[in-house]
Design a protein around this motif. Sequence first.
Motif, mmCIF file in Angstrom:
data_model
loop_
_atom_site.group_PDB
_atom_site.id
_atom_site.type_symbol
_atom_site.label_atom_id
_atom_site.label_comp_id
_atom_site.label_asym_id
_atom_site.label_seq_id
_atom_site.Cartn_x
_atom_site.Cartn_y
_atom_site.Cartn_z
ATOM 1 N N THR A 100 17.613 -24.061 -40.817
ATOM 2 C CA THR A 100 16.378 -24.188 -40.050
ATOM 3 C C THR A 100 15.163 -23.710 -40.840
ATOM 4 O O THR A 100 14.034 -24.112 -40.547
ATOM 5 C CB THR A 100 16.479 -23.418 -38.721
ATOM 6 N N LEU A 101 15.377 -22.860 -41.845
ATOM 7 C CA LEU A 101 14.289 -22.481 -42.744
ATOM 8 C C LEU A 101 13.838 -23.701 -43.550
ATOM 9 O O LEU A 101 12.635 -23.862 -43.837
ATOM 10 C CB LEU A 101 14.743 -21.368 -43.691
ATOM 11 N N VAL A 102 14.796 -24.537 -43.910
ATOM 12 C CA VAL A 102 14.468 -25.772 -44.635
ATOM 13 C C VAL A 102 13.697 -26.713 -43.714
ATOM 14 O O VAL A 102 12.709 -27.338 -44.122
ATOM 15 C CB VAL A 102 15.747 -26.450 -45.173
ATOM 16 N N THR A 103 14.130 -26.818 -42.460
ATOM 17 C CA THR A 103 13.403 -27.636 -41.483
ATOM 18 C C THR A 103 11.941 -27.236 -41.425
ATOM 19 O O THR A 103 11.039 -28.081 -41.481
ATOM 20 C CB THR A 103 14.024 -27.473 -40.080
ATOM 21 N N ALA A 104 11.698 -25.944 -41.276
ATOM 22 C CA ALA A 104 10.321 -25.459 -41.159
ATOM 23 C C ALA A 104 9.525 -25.738 -42.430
ATOM 24 O O ALA A 104 8.349 -26.133 -42.369
ATOM 25 C CB ALA A 104 10.329 -23.965 -40.854
ATOM 26 N N THR A 105 10.151 -25.554 -43.590
ATOM 27 C CA THR A 105 9.451 -25.775 -44.857
ATOM 28 C C THR A 105 9.098 -27.243 -45.038
ATOM 29 O O THR A 105 8.011 -27.572 -45.538
ATOM 30 C CB THR A 105 10.316 -25.268 -46.026
ATOM 31 N N ILE A 106 9.997 -28.137 -44.632
ATOM 32 C CA ILE A 106 9.697 -29.569 -44.674
ATOM 33 C C ILE A 106 8.502 -29.880 -43.781
ATOM 34 O O ILE A 106 7.599 -30.650 -44.146
ATOM 35 C CB ILE A 106 10.927 -30.390 -44.235
ATOM 36 N N GLY A 107 8.455 -29.277 -42.601
ATOM 37 C CA GLY A 107 7.327 -29.500 -41.698
ATOM 38 C C GLY A 107 6.013 -29.061 -42.314
ATOM 39 O O GLY A 107 4.978 -29.737 -42.154
ATOM 40 N N ILE A 108 6.033 -27.939 -43.014
ATOM 41 C CA ILE A 108 4.814 -27.441 -43.674
ATOM 42 C C ILE A 108 4.376 -28.397 -44.780
ATOM 43 O O ILE A 108 3.193 -28.737 -44.895
ATOM 44 C CB ILE A 108 5.056 -26.028 -44.234
ATOM 45 N N ALA A 109 5.335 -28.848 -45.598
ATOM 46 C CA ALA A 109 5.001 -29.782 -46.685
ATOM 47 C C ALA A 109 4.429 -31.077 -46.133
ATOM 48 O O ALA A 109 3.502 -31.664 -46.715
ATOM 49 C CB ALA A 109 6.242 -30.058 -47.534
ATOM 50 N N GLN A 110 4.951 -31.526 -44.994
ATOM 51 C CA GLN A 110 4.432 -32.756 -44.392
ATOM 52 C C GLN A 110 3.012 -32.539 -43.857
ATOM 53 O O GLN A 110 2.123 -33.376 -44.077
ATOM 54 C CB GLN A 110 5.356 -33.234 -43.274
ATOM 55 N N GLN A 111 2.771 -31.437 -43.175
ATOM 56 C CA GLN A 111 1.445 -31.222 -42.600
ATOM 57 C C GLN A 111 0.393 -30.988 -43.678
ATOM 58 O O GLN A 111 -0.802 -31.220 -43.459
ATOM 59 C CB GLN A 111 1.467 -30.070 -41.583
ATOM 60 N N GLN A 112 0.833 -30.573 -44.860
ATOM 61 C CA GLN A 112 -0.097 -30.393 -45.975
ATOM 62 C C GLN A 112 -0.270 -31.676 -46.786
ATOM 63 O O GLN A 112 -0.996 -31.693 -47.778
ATOM 64 C CB GLN A 112 0.369 -29.245 -46.883
ATOM 65 N N GLY A 113 0.390 -32.739 -46.351
ATOM 66 C CA GLY A 113 0.199 -34.046 -46.959
ATOM 67 C C GLY A 113 0.998 -34.313 -48.215
ATOM 68 O O GLY A 113 0.763 -35.314 -48.906
ATOM 69 N N PHE A 114 1.962 -33.474 -48.515
ATOM 70 C CA PHE A 114 2.752 -33.667 -49.740
ATOM 71 C C PHE A 114 3.845 -34.719 -49.566
ATOM 72 O O PHE A 114 4.229 -35.382 -50.539
ATOM 73 C CB PHE A 114 3.395 -32.345 -50.174
ATOM 74 N N MET A 115 4.369 -34.848 -48.366
ATOM 75 C CA MET A 115 5.460 -35.783 -48.142
ATOM 76 C C MET A 115 5.460 -36.207 -46.686
ATOM 77 O O MET A 115 4.714 -35.668 -45.861
ATOM 78 C CB MET A 115 6.815 -35.167 -48.537
ATOM 79 N N ASN A 116 6.311 -37.195 -46.379
ATOM 80 C CA ASN A 116 6.454 -37.674 -45.017
ATOM 81 C C ASN A 116 7.934 -37.888 -44.748
ATOM 82 O O ASN A 116 8.640 -38.487 -45.570
ATOM 83 C CB ASN A 116 5.685 -38.993 -44.829
ATOM 84 N N ILE A 117 8.416 -37.393 -43.612
ATOM 85 C CA ILE A 117 9.849 -37.473 -43.353
ATOM 86 C C ILE A 117 10.320 -38.898 -43.111
ATOM 87 O O ILE A 117 11.524 -39.173 -43.162
ATOM 88 C CB ILE A 117 10.275 -36.561 -42.179
ATOM 89 N N GLN A 118 9.404 -39.822 -42.856
ATOM 90 C CA GLN A 118 9.776 -41.226 -42.649
ATOM 91 C C GLN A 118 9.856 -41.998 -43.966
ATOM 92 O O GLN A 118 10.286 -43.159 -43.982
ATOM 93 C CB GLN A 118 8.765 -41.903 -41.727
#
Length: 352
Positions: A100-118
Amino acid sequence: MKTTLSLLLSLLLFACTKSSDPLPTPTTPYFPPITGSIWETVSPASLNWNAAGLQDLKSYLQQKGTKAFIILVNGRIVVEEYMNGHSSSASWAWNSAGKTLVTATIGIAQQQGFMNIQTKVSQYLGNNWTSAPIGKENLINSRHLLTMSSGLNDASELVTPTNLSYLADAGTRWSYHNVFQKLMDVVTTSTGQEFKSYFASQLRNKIGMEGEWNYGLIFKIYQSNARSMARFGLLALNQGNWNGEAIVNANYFNESTTTSQPLNPSYGYLWWLNGKSSAMLPGSQVLFPGPLVPNAPADTYMALGKDDQKIYVVPSKKMVVIRMGEAADQSFSLALSSFDNTLWGKINAILP
């Protein structure tokens, strides 16, 4: 004289107003300071908890190899116990609860515009990060890794291209799998920062956690003291918000703790979800009827790790429960065990 009398009345009114200001109570949300060991506590008696039941709970935890156990209510510590040779400063592996730490980190990277989970994973990692045919590999996006629905072979825990062979199209098969670790590589390539460093600066340090990631040949495991695990649980209780700062976007966090695919209703983005109509467990393709933990509140979401490492988050009770220790249930389990339901039966016995 009138002026003096008016002044006195004004001062008296001001004093009365100040004295009647509401004081902090257990129902007021609380976040511990980022640094230091200060953490507000609330006594179980002040919440009308059952003292006899609490002693029974502690005895049960001791017998079941528990090292650390914490209950927070609205962020305040109500119960904090260390046993079986453990201490408040000692570190312990989260095992799969750390997903779940990875989940949260992915969410942060997405909101900062680095990546998109789709976006397909190969856009970040390049082609042939699996041994699946390119057309099938390109079906897999980061969301599939978050939801355990990549369709890749789960026979081996070793995450190598050879072992990541094709079984089914992405989104059509749920399987608990170490392939989620590729999300850490997605963070590294998309942000230009090594995952450990990005996690530390964007998540760990912002909520005052301690601990480190340990990378082995097969597993990447987070290790920390129990209060650091409780800090993350408190962030989760507040849907990614820490004392007014949105560490993780609330919309993304809510997606994380909602059924993420139709194959396993009890799974979000690496979070386990209670209260659903059915559940699929690690190592099985069988859909079992009923909720994961019948004794736990239906709205509970959980980070569950091998050997009974637990973070339970219960929004309806404003509660976070942490358990670290040896395996409580002797039967092998990557996540859920019989311990969960028995533990929640004993927690229910202490609540008013």
